[in-house]
Scaffold this motif. Sequence first.
Motif, mmCIF file in Angstrom:
data_model
loop_
_atom_site.group_PDB
_atom_site.id
_atom_site.type_symbol
_atom_site.label_atom_id
_atom_site.label_comp_id
_atom_site.label_asym_id
_atom_site.label_seq_id
_atom_site.Cartn_x
_atom_site.Cartn_y
_atom_site.Cartn_z
ATOM 1 N N PHE A 75 0.799 -1.220 0.000
ATOM 2 C CA PHE A 75 0.000 0.000 0.000
ATOM 3 C C PHE A 75 0.834 1.274 0.000
ATOM 4 N N PRO A 76 2.027 1.318 0.637
ATOM 5 C CA PRO A 76 2.807 2.564 0.611
ATOM 6 C C PRO A 76 3.078 3.110 -0.783
ATOM 7 N N TRP A 77 3.098 2.268 -1.816
ATOM 8 C CA TRP A 77 3.311 2.784 -3.169
ATOM 9 C C TRP A 77 2.180 3.732 -3.552
ATOM 10 N N GLY A 78 0.956 3.304 -3.318
ATOM 11 C CA GLY A 78 -0.173 4.166 -3.645
ATOM 12 C C GLY A 78 -0.315 5.324 -2.678
ATOM 13 N N ALA A 79 -0.075 5.060 -1.384
ATOM 14 C CA ALA A 79 -0.216 6.117 -0.388
ATOM 15 C C ALA A 79 0.828 7.209 -0.590
ATOM 16 N N ALA A 80 2.046 6.846 -0.995
ATOM 17 C CA ALA A 80 3.080 7.852 -1.246
ATOM 18 C C ALA A 80 2.682 8.757 -2.407
ATOM 19 N N ALA A 81 2.095 8.163 -3.442
ATOM 20 C CA ALA A 81 1.640 8.976 -4.576
ATOM 21 C C ALA A 81 0.539 9.945 -4.137
ATOM 22 N N LEU A 82 -0.364 9.484 -3.283
ATOM 23 C CA LEU A 82 -1.413 10.363 -2.777
ATOM 24 C C LEU A 82 -0.831 11.479 -1.917
ATOM 25 N N ALA A 83 0.180 11.160 -1.118
ATOM 26 C CA ALA A 83 0.809 12.178 -0.275
ATOM 27 C C ALA A 83 1.489 13.245 -1.131
ATOM 28 N N ARG A 84 2.138 12.839 -2.205
ATOM 29 C CA ARG A 84 2.768 13.824 -3.099
ATOM 30 C C ARG A 84 1.715 14.689 -3.764
ATOM 31 N N GLY A 114 -6.801 11.471 4.590
ATOM 32 C CA GLY A 114 -7.365 10.329 5.287
ATOM 33 C C GLY A 114 -6.866 9.012 4.740
ATOM 34 N N THR A 115 -6.641 8.960 3.428
ATOM 35 C CA THR A 115 -6.141 7.729 2.812
ATOM 36 C C THR A 115 -4.737 7.408 3.287
ATOM 37 N N VAL A 116 -3.888 8.436 3.374
ATOM 38 C CA VAL A 116 -2.517 8.221 3.842
ATOM 39 C C VAL A 116 -2.518 7.717 5.283
ATOM 40 N N VAL A 117 -3.305 8.362 6.131
ATOM 41 C CA VAL A 117 -3.377 7.939 7.532
ATOM 42 C C VAL A 117 -3.964 6.535 7.635
ATOM 43 N N ALA A 118 -4.980 6.256 6.818
ATOM 44 C CA ALA A 118 -5.614 4.933 6.870
ATOM 45 C C ALA A 118 -4.639 3.839 6.460
#
Length: 335
Positions: free
Chosen positions: A14-23, A283-287
């Motif tokens: 999941f960090p691959w997608g969450a990192a993109a969302l954070a950027r 919220g997605t990153v935190v989740a």
Amino acid sequence: MTYALLVVVLALAFPWGAAALARRLAGVLRPREACWTLTAAAVLLAGGTVAALVGLFHVPFLAGLEQLPLARVVEVWPAAVPVATVAGALLLTQLVLVVRRRLRHRSLLGRAWRAAGEGLGDGDLLVVPGREVDAYALPGHRGRPGRVVVTSGMMRALRDQEREVLLAHERAHLHGRHHLLSAVTDLAAMVHPALRSLREALVLHLERWADESAASAVGDRRVAAAAVARAALAGSARSQAPGYPLLSVTSGPVPQRVEALLLPEPAAPQGGVRRAGLALLAGTVVAAASAALALAYGLHEFVEYDARQLIGAGSPSGCSSLWSTLHALFGTGAS
């Protein structure tokens, strides 16, 4: 693959997608908020990754420590030992990488302070003689407060107002303790390869934060843009990519920074739809991190809890209880 193992794989991927969302989230925030968002995302995602691996690593070993036969665990979850071995190897690799990176940070900082020892002090400013064109914020070290280090070559390359921009920029790095955000994100990037993109994005936003502070200090965004461009063109190869712990006015994608300074000062995101989108991304990153932490906690607790039941019962029924829990989480039909 059992349901639990699928959840583990998703937690690590999941960090691959969450990192993109954070950027993406950082890209629509003001620089200061963007820096804190990227750093927080890196810490949460790195912590979630480590927690998931720790949870996997503990399953067979906790069972063994609590007197549950390992053969019984393997009967329910045949992959328990191989998965725990891989998780342990990954944790050890992460530890080695983080320690090596931290030692590199200290080595760079020590060398920078020794090089700055030749400079002439004036308050928080150290001017180092020489033809090299360089400038950076030097964090405090061993009881010494932070300093702005500028070579005489850089001072000659800039005009009066541009020097003010340069000094204001580097002081913003020191006052904002940007080196700590940079260090934390850099170490987190050693835990999961997806987090390296957050480290790269943070470089831009830290420089944008300092750019905006410098532009406010001199009261002229065009002068600030000219100073950044001139310093980058005149700067040495090292000053253009100093890396942690040296934050320089010439770091990051300079054309993008200059373009931003030629635009009006960034404002907070407006509009209900936009705010809702930001909240969803955050919220997605935190989740993502929370799910990994919850997973690890569950993997740990189900063994520990039923092991206590086993010890308290003092009979095979406790073992049966733990076996049933293992079967429910990982079993595919064992009896």
